[in-house]
Scaffold this active site. Structure first.
Site, mmCIF file in Angstrom:
data_model
loop_
_atom_site.group_PDB
_atom_site.id
_atom_site.type_symbol
_atom_site.label_atom_id
_atom_site.label_comp_id
_atom_site.label_asym_id
_atom_site.label_seq_id
_atom_site.Cartn_x
_atom_site.Cartn_y
_atom_site.Cartn_z
ATOM 1 N N TYR A 191 -15.594 -26.301 54.123
ATOM 2 C CA TYR A 191 -16.434 -25.995 53.101
ATOM 3 C C TYR A 191 -16.931 -24.947 53.313
ATOM 4 C CZ TYR A 191 -18.963 -24.600 48.628
ATOM 5 O OH TYR A 191 -19.744 -23.693 47.722
ATOM 6 N N TYR A 243 -19.125 -18.966 36.641
ATOM 7 C CA TYR A 243 -21.196 -19.932 36.596
ATOM 8 C C TYR A 243 -21.325 -19.759 35.171
ATOM 9 C CZ TYR A 243 -20.517 -17.634 41.110
ATOM 10 O OH TYR A 243 -19.889 -17.455 42.273
ATOM 11 N N VAL A 261 -20.797 -15.186 45.404
ATOM 12 C CA VAL A 261 -22.046 -14.701 45.674
ATOM 13 C C VAL A 261 -22.150 -13.005 46.541
ATOM 14 C CG1 VAL A 261 -23.148 -16.572 45.031
ATOM 15 C CG2 VAL A 261 -22.594 -16.248 47.463
HETATM 16 N N1 GLN Z 1 -21.144 -20.479 49.762
HETATM 17 C C1 GLN Z 1 -21.964 -20.340 48.279
HETATM 18 C C2 GLN Z 1 -22.393 -21.382 48.645
HETATM 19 O O1 GLN Z 1 -21.577 -22.151 48.762
HETATM 20 C C3 GLN Z 1 -21.251 -19.808 47.368
HETATM 21 C C4 GLN Z 1 -21.687 -19.661 46.298
HETATM 22 C C5 GLN Z 1 -21.365 -18.774 45.244
HETATM 23 O O2 GLN Z 1 -20.619 -17.855 45.577
HETATM 24 N N2 GLN Z 1 -21.550 -19.360 43.979
HETATM 25 O O3 GLN Z 1 -23.274 -21.824 47.414
#
Ligand code: GLN
Length: 307
Positions: A191, A243, A261
């Site tokens: 991940y 989100y 993010v």
């Molecule tokens: N790698 C980030 C996490 O798992 C991805 C989150 C995102 O981009 N919203 O928190």
């Protein structure tokens, strides 16, 4: 459809967006991401004929972060079809992307594949299918973006892996409900690598053109997904891709989209083009501030959205 002068529209957006660039906060909970300057802005459109329109930092690589959730889901959906919905839902969560609160009430089945819990389950499916899930996803992304040079940012992957307590908690919790089949550590490794893939806005705009093209790669007609699956994936992007701001985003922009993010947002204009905007300073919800506004400008200026 009438031809649009996308370059003129992007130039216009680039001028008008200037005061908004840097408004918000660069993600810092993954320490390596905090090093990125908030002053970046790039935007690219790739149409179904392969024409590329771009402004600003459209050819600078950045960390795709949660945009990888879209590609992981596409690959899992391609491989397993509707079986994936036994383990992950299709409803907006109304909660932050890294929230744990619904998981207990809902017996370890995440609301959707675009929140962290859902993406961990999808990654688990890929870990079952491939010895090296991270490499399988990378190969897949290289194929759909037509760029064999795409790779990982090892420093970002390491930084996230070293600070992944929250994702780790989620993964363990889901495993306790039997909804994670591989060792937690292996799923987290894959991940974090997925999130640390780096691409340019141009790569990303091209990588979503198959969704604008009924599931097929526009340059050779190869089906990534069948038409109905592509429609369903786009619907999920609209309802869950940004989100807990997805409702507001649909209201303002009116396009299926997925954000990360790292400050990137991909969007799809069905029948026309793939779009990506990148600007690292985020709103409270985790979506790029200037990026969201730029997409809103795009649909206002073109008069085109899915509505
Ligand atoms: N790698 C980030 C996490 O798992 C991805 C989150 C995102 O981009 N919203 O928190």
């Amino acid at each position: 459809m009438l031809d649009m002068n996308y370059q003129a529209i992007l130039d216009h957006i680039y001028t008008d967006i200037q005061p908004q660039i840097g408004v918000g906060k660069v993600a810092s909970y993954i320490p390596e991401l905090a090093k990125v300057s908030p002053a970046h802005f790039g935007m690219a459109i790739v149409d179904l004929h392969g024409n590329v329109y771009a402004v600003g930092d459209a050819n600078t690589v950045f960390s795709i972060q949660s945009i990888s959730k879209l590609f992981a889901l596409t690959l899992a959906f391609h491989l397993q079809g509707d079986a994936i919905w036994l383990r992950v839902g299709r409803e907006p969560s109304g909660n932050p992307f890294n929230s744990l609160v619904q998981l207990e009430r809902e017996a370890g089945k995440p609301r959707n594949p675009f929140i962290n819990a859902g993406a961990l389950v999808v990654t688990d499916m890929l870990c079952t299918r491939f010895t090296h899930a991270e490499n399988a996803l990378l190969q897949f992304i290289r194929k759909i973006s037509h760029n064999p040079d795409i790779g990982f940012d090892e420093a970002v992957a390491k930084s996230e892996r070293n600070t992944s307590d929250r994702n780790s908690a989620m993964a363990h919790f889901m495993k306790s409900f039997g909804n994670l089949h591989n060792p937690v550590e292996a799923v987290l490794d894959a991940y974090c690598k997925h999130c640390a893939i780096t691409m340019t806005a141009t790569d990303l705009a091209r990588a979503v053109t198959f969704l604008a093209n009924g599931g097929a790669l526009p340059w050779n007609g190869d089906a990534v997904l069948d038409k109905s699956s592509a429609k369903r994936l786009s619907a999920l992007m609209l309802t869950c891709g940004t989100y807990d701001a997805a409702g507001d985003f649909a209201f303002r922009v009116g396009l299926p989209a997925k954000s990360g993010v790292g400050g990137g947002i991909v969007a799809v204009m069905p029948g026309e083009c793939g779009i990506c905007v990148w600007s690292p300073a985020l709103e409270e919800t985790g979506n790029s501030h200037a990026g969201s506004l730029a997409l809103e400008m795009l649909t206002n200026l073109t008069g085109r959205s899915i509505f």
